[in-house]
Design a protein around this motif. Structure first.
Motif, PDB file in Angstrom:
ATOM      1  N   VAL A 131       1.474   2.202   3.388  1.00  0.00           N
ATOM      2  CA  VAL A 131       1.023   1.668   4.665  1.00  0.00           C
ATOM      3  C   VAL A 131       1.377   0.188   4.746  1.00  0.00           C
ATOM      4  O   VAL A 131       1.069  -0.586   3.838  1.00  0.00           O
ATOM      5  N   LEU A 132       2.039  -0.192   5.825  1.00  0.00           N
ATOM      6  CA  LEU A 132       2.369  -1.596   6.043  1.00  0.00           C
ATOM      7  C   LEU A 132       1.314  -2.296   6.869  1.00  0.00           C
ATOM      8  O   LEU A 132       1.108  -3.493   6.766  1.00  0.00           O
ATOM      9  N   GLY A 133       0.656  -1.563   7.731  1.00  0.00           N
ATOM     10  CA  GLY A 133      -0.372  -2.161   8.569  1.00  0.00           C
ATOM     11  C   GLY A 133      -0.838  -1.166   9.609  1.00  0.00           C
ATOM     12  O   GLY A 133      -0.220  -0.137   9.853  1.00  0.00           O
ATOM     13  N   GLY A 179      -1.144   1.901  16.624  1.00  0.00           N
ATOM     14  CA  GLY A 179      -0.992   2.894  15.570  1.00  0.00           C
ATOM     15  C   GLY A 179      -0.603   2.244  14.260  1.00  0.00           C
ATOM     16  O   GLY A 179      -0.463   1.023  14.163  1.00  0.00           O
ATOM     17  N   ALA A 180      -0.448   3.084  13.240  1.00  0.00           N
ATOM     18  CA  ALA A 180      -0.141   2.591  11.904  1.00  0.00           C
ATOM     19  C   ALA A 180       1.363   2.556  11.667  1.00  0.00           C
ATOM     20  O   ALA A 180       2.133   3.279  12.293  1.00  0.00           O
ATOM     21  N   ASN A 226       0.836  -1.123   0.000  1.00  0.00           N
ATOM     22  CA  ASN A 226       0.000   0.000   0.000  1.00  0.00           C
ATOM     23  C   ASN A 226       0.888   1.194   0.000  1.00  0.00           C
ATOM     24  O   ASN A 226       1.610   1.434   0.906  1.00  0.00           O
ATOM     25  N   LYS A 227       0.850   1.949  -0.870  1.00  0.00           N
ATOM     26  CA  LYS A 227       1.783   3.055  -0.968  1.00  0.00           C
ATOM     27  C   LYS A 227       1.060   4.322  -0.557  1.00  0.00           C
ATOM     28  O   LYS A 227       0.675   5.134  -1.369  1.00  0.00           O
ATOM     29  N   LEU A 228       0.814   4.460   0.688  1.00  0.00           N
ATOM     30  CA  LEU A 228       0.146   5.643   1.190  1.00  0.00           C
ATOM     31  C   LEU A 228       1.179   6.664   1.604  1.00  0.00           C
ATOM     32  O   LEU A 228       2.233   6.330   2.104  1.00  0.00           O
TER      33      LEU A 228
END
Length: 672
Positions: A370-372, A377-378, A317-319
């Motif tokens: 995003v990794l998780g 938290g994230a 996820n490339k956030l």
């Protein structure tokens, strides 16, 4: 269900209205709601895309989510619900018809970054629960309607950078009450920047054609956020030019020759007595002294209030990097208070002698995903300009200790150095939240290797690798026990997702020793130490609690089963993995315990059984009967990659061997 799926998968058309009609028909045909509706909406959305080949595993016969694991490509799942869509770098194109997803109540994050979407900005007014939207690096164009964001009042992070948007920045953005991070850079926005009244932390308007003064609410941000706009002015850029010079005073008319000469004023108007001068000087000095005393008292009160508000105790996820919540005040306390502080609290604090390798703005500009999203938290992966990849973990539940105690604990963790620990590289402190920065491990976590979808490129872990991982975890845990003797549980949160693997499949512990700074209510609810039998029975944890966590981890590695206690709020013997293994052994079904996907077990059954016994001994409900960690580490260290036991040994003989150990386990299967 089959017919509806057939319609959704095979009717392909660029017409949005037809898709909406199909959606309406599907909703009228299917009486089921929730997951079924989400599946149908997602399949219709997929069919609206150009080149959706990378979404080939979107199939109605498989549910999108399995707990927190995604079965469909690009899903972010939380408790079996679709939390986000991460559709990045997939070559997707066409129009982004996000209105198809209006009826997905749990959807919070949408990222379509780095694709080929085009056309106008998607319709967003009905996505009222959406918290993060990332559309950067596409081909969107045109003007954005002024009311485009009127319904998205939950939106916190919005990235529209590097597209072709034109016209004015929509004023509805300036009314979003929760907006924190905004990136509009690399477009053709024109006109003035609206006056954002909310507390936006980071805003990027670079490389547009904006003009006029920068709003005062953005005046303390970096000048880089406004570069590339020739006609912007005001802090942090150059001052705005004065529009018209003030009129020059008109000259006084010359005195008339007939006018009578002016008499000089009386002497007392030109001079002041020495007594008046002395009184004036004394008054000024007294006023300055009062001001200095007031500043000093105010600083002291702020320092004391900081300590009292944060008492010290032992516990999208490339956030893009929405983790960067910059502090506008930069901790600028009154007077000279900042000069007395030993560190700059507005900067990343590096712990390993590599100060200023990068800063917060480098993280903001970095390519990130995003990794998780965990309980605390994230986590994000950020790729810096030099190619280095780091992980940034954002914590909002770290207000258990005061500022100075937090800094001291971080420095303590920074001094740890062991081959089986993931080093803490840097951290960032704010009272509301903290960031911890570590090196990114390409091979991911042990949890993903054990429970992810295996393929020819990434097969399941073999026996030798699993044993090496167990040995590495044991060594890392022993090091923490030696270096942090004052902590009740030196790790406190040991589980497979907190064990990372390097390129040699060696274990690296992470998220260790954070219990002293985590808020107690969050620690009690989420940390593994508080899911142990002793906490469930006696309400306490002890030095052997990490041993219990190690035992569960060993059984998870051997069985390939996901421990239920990772998901439950407290210990439950009925769902405990150790209880299940004991029952299988007691029923003489030990051969069914081991993971069927584990390869390389030939001639190693004896050592596998020995490791199983070690894991079960660590999982004793009674902590007094558990072995000490140093004993466990010694026994694990003595295990070999292969042994001389032949696989022809019957499982009945193996069970008899186990039963002869005389250990009493949680399920009573090994009692003599």
């Amino acid at each position: 269900m089959v017919m509806g799926t057939h319609i959704a998968r095979h009717v392909r058309t660029p017409s949005l209205s037809l898709h909406l009609v199909l959606l309406s028909l599907l909703q009228s045909v299917f009486v089921s709601i929730g997951d079924d509706t989400d599946v149908e909406n997602l399949l219709i959305f997929k069919d609206s895309l150009a080149n959706p080949s990378n979404l080939r595993n979107w199939n109605a016969s498989v549910t999108p989510c399995n707990g927190n694991q995604a079965n469909w490509m690009g899903m972010l799942c939380v408790r079996n619900q679709i939390w986000g869509l991460q559709l990045e770098n997939m070559g997707l194109g066409g129009s982004a018809n996000l209105e198809i997803l209006d009826d997905m109540p749990t959807l919070r994050i949408i990222s379509l970054m780095n694709n080929n979407f085009e056309g106008q900005v998607p319709e967003l007014k009905k996505l009222g629960q959406l918290k993060a939207l990332y559309l950067s690096n596409n081909r969107f164009s045109g003007e954005i309607p002024d009311d485009a964001f009127r319904g998205t009042r939950s939106l916190k992070n919005l990235f529209l950078s590097n597209n072709g948007f034109t016209g004015k920045i929509p004023s509805s953005l300036a009314t979003l009450p929760k907006l924190l991070v905004l990136n509009l850079g690399g477009n053709q926005f024109s006109g003035r920047i609206p006056d954002f009244k909310q507390n936006v932390k980071v805003a990027n308007f670079a490389n547009n054609v904006l003009e006029g003064p920068i709003p005062a609410s953005f005046s303390n941000m970096s000048a880089n956020m406004f570069s590339g706009n020739k006609n912007l002015c005001g802090p942090p850029l150059e001052k705005c030019p004065v529009t018209s010079p003030p009129p020059s005073p008109s000259p006084s008319p010359a005195p008339s020759p007939s006018a009578s000469p002016q008499l000089p004023p009386p002497l007392y108007r030109k001079t002041t007595s020495a007594l008046q001068i002395a009184l004036l000087v004394l008054s000024i000095l007294s006023l300055l002294s009062l001001i200095a005393a007031f500043i000093f008292i105010l600083c002291k009160r702020k320092q004391r209030s900081g300590a009292s508000n944060e008492p010290y105790d032992d516990d999208s996820n490339k956030l893009p990097p929405s983790y960067i919540d910059q502090d506008k005040s930069k901790d600028s306390d009154c007077g000279g208070c900042m000069a007395k502080r030993p560190v700059d609290y507005a900067k990343l604090m590096f712990l390993r002698g590599e100060a200023d390798r990068f800063d917060l703005h480098d993280l903001l500009r970095a390519s990130a995903e995003v990794l998780g999203s965990g309980n605390f938290g994230a986590s994000y992966k950020a790729v810096l300009t030099d190619g280095e990849a780091v992980v940034v973990k954002r914590y909002k539940q770290m207000n258990h200790v005061g500022r100075e105690d937090f800094h001291e604990h971080m420095r303590r963790l920074g001094r740890l150095n062991h081959e089986n620990l993931l080093p803490l590289e840097a951290y960032y402190y704010r009272k509301e939240e903290k960031l911890l920065v570590c090196h990114f491990m390409e091979d991911g976590s042990l949890a993903s290797c054990l429970h992810g979808n295996h393929s020819l490129d990434k097969p399941s872990l073999d026996w030798r690798t699993r044993l090496k991982i167990v040995k590495g975890v044991a060594r890392g845990l022993a090091y923490l026990y030696n270096q942090l003797p004052s902590l009740v549980v030196p790790h406190g949160h040991l589980k497979s997702s907190n064990v990372l693997l390097n390129e040699k499949s060696e274990a690296l512990l992470c998220d260790y020793a954070l219990r002293p700074v985590i808020n107690q209510d969050q620690a009690h609810t989420h940390m593994m130490a508080y899911k142990s039998p002793e906490h469930a029975i006696n309400g306490r944890i002890n030095r052997k609690t990490d041993v219990w966590c190690l035992g569960i981890l060993i059984l998870e590695i051997l069985t390939g089963k996901f421990p239920e206690n990772y998901l439950t709020a407290s210990y439950d013997s009925n769902t405990n993995l150790g209880t299940w293994v004991n029952e299988m052994v007691r029923d003489k079904r030990t051969s069914e315990v081991f993971d069927v996907e584990m390869t390389g077990t030939k001639n190693s059954k004896g050592e596998m059984i020995n490791l199983l016994k070690i894991g079960l001994s660590c999982c004793e409900d009674d902590h007094d009967t558990r072995p000490e960690l140093k004993e466990v580490v010694r026994e694990i260290g003595e295990l070999k990659d292969r042994d001389e036991l032949e696989f022809s040994s019957t499982m009945g003989e193996v069970n008899a061997d186990i039963s002869g150990t005389g250990r009493t386990t949680a399920g009573g299967a090994f009692s003599s």
